[in-house]
Design a protein around this motif. Sequence first.
Motif, mmCIF file in Angstrom:
data_model
loop_
_atom_site.group_PDB
_atom_site.id
_atom_site.type_symbol
_atom_site.label_atom_id
_atom_site.label_comp_id
_atom_site.label_asym_id
_atom_site.label_seq_id
_atom_site.Cartn_x
_atom_site.Cartn_y
_atom_site.Cartn_z
ATOM 1 N N ALA A 52 0.716 -0.813 0.366
ATOM 2 C CA ALA A 52 0.252 0.137 -0.091
ATOM 3 C C ALA A 52 1.066 1.248 -0.002
ATOM 4 O O ALA A 52 0.180 2.050 -0.406
ATOM 5 C CB ALA A 52 -0.917 -0.161 1.411
ATOM 6 N N GLU A 53 2.442 1.272 0.436
ATOM 7 C CA GLU A 53 2.607 2.133 0.347
ATOM 8 C C GLU A 53 3.651 2.408 -0.914
ATOM 9 O O GLU A 53 3.853 3.723 -1.393
ATOM 10 C CB GLU A 53 4.140 2.251 1.461
ATOM 11 N N VAL A 54 3.473 1.742 -1.195
ATOM 12 C CA VAL A 54 3.909 1.896 -2.862
ATOM 13 C C VAL A 54 3.123 2.215 -4.285
ATOM 14 O O VAL A 54 1.914 1.813 -4.615
ATOM 15 C CB VAL A 54 4.620 0.670 -3.803
ATOM 16 N N PRO A 55 3.120 3.742 -4.978
ATOM 17 C CA PRO A 55 2.668 4.264 -5.909
ATOM 18 C C PRO A 55 2.193 2.977 -6.976
ATOM 19 O O PRO A 55 2.923 2.107 -7.705
ATOM 20 C CB PRO A 55 3.610 5.194 -6.148
ATOM 21 N N THR A 56 1.443 3.255 -7.403
ATOM 22 C CA THR A 56 0.826 2.326 -8.625
ATOM 23 C C THR A 56 0.147 2.919 -9.855
ATOM 24 O O THR A 56 0.096 2.715 -10.683
ATOM 25 C CB THR A 56 -0.465 1.507 -8.311
ATOM 26 N N ASP A 57 0.980 4.609 -9.669
ATOM 27 C CA ASP A 57 0.243 5.324 -10.798
ATOM 28 C C ASP A 57 1.686 5.939 -11.701
ATOM 29 O O ASP A 57 1.475 6.504 -12.408
ATOM 30 C CB ASP A 57 -0.328 6.692 -10.201
ATOM 31 N N ARG A 58 2.644 5.111 -11.110
ATOM 32 C CA ARG A 58 3.969 5.598 -11.747
ATOM 33 C C ARG A 58 4.836 4.080 -12.053
ATOM 34 O O ARG A 58 5.243 3.426 -11.411
ATOM 35 C CB ARG A 58 4.202 6.684 -11.255
ATOM 36 N N LEU A 59 6.054 4.781 -12.699
ATOM 37 C CA LEU A 59 6.936 3.386 -12.623
ATOM 38 C C LEU A 59 7.753 3.573 -11.562
ATOM 39 O O LEU A 59 8.350 4.897 -11.017
ATOM 40 C CB LEU A 59 8.075 3.717 -13.857
ATOM 41 N N VAL A 60 7.725 2.166 -10.480
ATOM 42 C CA VAL A 60 8.853 2.106 -9.175
ATOM 43 C C VAL A 60 10.788 1.798 -9.364
ATOM 44 O O VAL A 60 10.407 0.563 -10.314
ATOM 45 C CB VAL A 60 7.644 1.313 -8.202
ATOM 46 N N HIS A 61 11.069 2.353 -9.203
ATOM 47 C CA HIS A 61 12.919 1.804 -9.254
ATOM 48 C C HIS A 61 13.173 1.286 -7.889
ATOM 49 O O HIS A 61 12.857 2.227 -7.181
ATOM 50 C CB HIS A 61 13.209 2.921 -10.020
ATOM 51 N N VAL A 62 13.294 0.174 -8.145
ATOM 52 C CA VAL A 62 13.773 -0.937 -6.649
ATOM 53 C C VAL A 62 14.603 -0.824 -6.598
ATOM 54 O O VAL A 62 16.158 -1.063 -7.472
ATOM 55 C CB VAL A 62 13.436 -2.454 -6.983
ATOM 56 N N VAL A 63 15.680 -0.919 -5.666
ATOM 57 C CA VAL A 63 17.431 -0.167 -5.412
ATOM 58 C C VAL A 63 17.489 -1.011 -4.035
ATOM 59 O O VAL A 63 17.281 -1.920 -3.285
ATOM 60 C CB VAL A 63 18.253 1.125 -5.540
ATOM 61 N N CYS A 64 19.211 -2.159 -3.808
ATOM 62 C CA CYS A 64 19.268 -2.353 -3.132
ATOM 63 C C CYS A 64 20.655 -1.710 -2.969
ATOM 64 O O CYS A 64 21.312 -1.723 -2.962
ATOM 65 C CB CYS A 64 19.292 -4.026 -2.881
ATOM 66 N N GLN A 65 21.731 -3.107 -2.877
ATOM 67 C CA GLN A 65 23.192 -2.944 -2.811
ATOM 68 C C GLN A 65 23.965 -2.985 -3.637
ATOM 69 O O GLN A 65 24.216 -1.858 -4.074
ATOM 70 C CB GLN A 65 23.939 -3.114 -1.223
ATOM 71 N N SER A 66 23.633 -3.614 -4.032
ATOM 72 C CA SER A 66 24.267 -4.160 -6.172
ATOM 73 C C SER A 66 23.440 -4.814 -6.885
ATOM 74 O O SER A 66 24.070 -4.670 -7.746
ATOM 75 C CB SER A 66 25.791 -5.248 -5.510
ATOM 76 N N GLY A 67 21.912 -4.769 -6.647
ATOM 77 C CA GLY A 67 21.331 -5.556 -7.883
ATOM 78 C C GLY A 67 20.524 -7.131 -7.709
ATOM 79 O O GLY A 67 19.810 -6.896 -8.031
ATOM 80 N N GLY A 68 21.319 -7.492 -6.735
ATOM 81 C CA GLY A 68 20.056 -8.783 -6.249
ATOM 82 C C GLY A 68 19.299 -8.773 -5.506
ATOM 83 O O GLY A 68 17.898 -9.308 -6.286
ATOM 84 N N ARG A 69 18.598 -8.478 -4.649
ATOM 85 C CA ARG A 69 17.366 -8.086 -4.079
ATOM 86 C C ARG A 69 16.768 -7.056 -4.602
ATOM 87 O O ARG A 69 15.380 -7.902 -4.550
ATOM 88 C CB ARG A 69 17.878 -7.702 -2.892
ATOM 89 N N SER A 70 17.105 -6.628 -5.873
ATOM 90 C CA SER A 70 16.058 -5.297 -6.364
ATOM 91 C C SER A 70 15.688 -6.087 -6.963
ATOM 92 O O SER A 70 14.784 -5.949 -7.759
ATOM 93 C CB SER A 70 16.785 -3.746 -6.461
ATOM 94 N N ALA A 71 16.260 -7.311 -7.627
ATOM 95 C CA ALA A 71 15.793 -7.569 -8.476
ATOM 96 C C ALA A 71 14.852 -8.497 -8.208
ATOM 97 O O ALA A 71 13.714 -9.023 -8.634
ATOM 98 C CB ALA A 71 16.126 -8.422 -9.335
ATOM 99 N N GLN A 72 14.792 -9.296 -6.862
ATOM 100 C CA GLN A 72 13.588 -10.016 -6.100
ATOM 101 C C GLN A 72 12.696 -9.185 -6.171
ATOM 102 O O GLN A 72 11.179 -9.428 -5.715
ATOM 103 C CB GLN A 72 14.224 -10.641 -4.744
ATOM 104 N N GLY A 73 12.579 -7.706 -5.240
ATOM 105 C CA GLY A 73 12.173 -6.668 -4.573
ATOM 106 C C GLY A 73 10.784 -6.437 -6.043
ATOM 107 O O GLY A 73 9.039 -6.013 -6.605
ATOM 108 N N ALA A 74 11.791 -6.105 -7.429
ATOM 109 C CA ALA A 74 10.926 -5.637 -8.441
ATOM 110 C C ALA A 74 10.330 -6.669 -8.884
ATOM 111 O O ALA A 74 8.998 -6.508 -9.693
ATOM 112 C CB ALA A 74 12.136 -5.391 -10.085
#
Length: 104
Positions: A52-74
């Motif tokens: 519910a905290e993540v906007p649904t009306d625009r592109l969301v950029h997911v970031v972590c330290q190097s890219g592994g967790r952000s891929a899971q989040g995306a």
Amino acid sequence: MTVREISVDDLAAASNSGEVTVIDVRNPDEYAAGHIPGAHLIPLPELGDRLAEVPTDRLVHVVCQSGGRSAQGAELLTGAGIDAVSVDGGTQGWTASGRPTTTG
């Protein structure tokens, strides 16, 4: 499911051209040590419960330290119907490129 990725350079260009939404999925201590200015902290283990905290009306950029967790989040966000990309290189790449970070 294939997760879309963008580079830190693409994120910086998007940031320069207007407001972007960055979700940092690292742990609170990592975030406090240094994060991309304006990034919103939602640790990966909590992301599914905090959609519910993540906007649904625009592109969301997911970031972590190097890219592994952000891929899971995306992937999680995309599965929930949210337009999301993983930032390849993460905060480490952002910092290495000489871009500013915020602490706290």
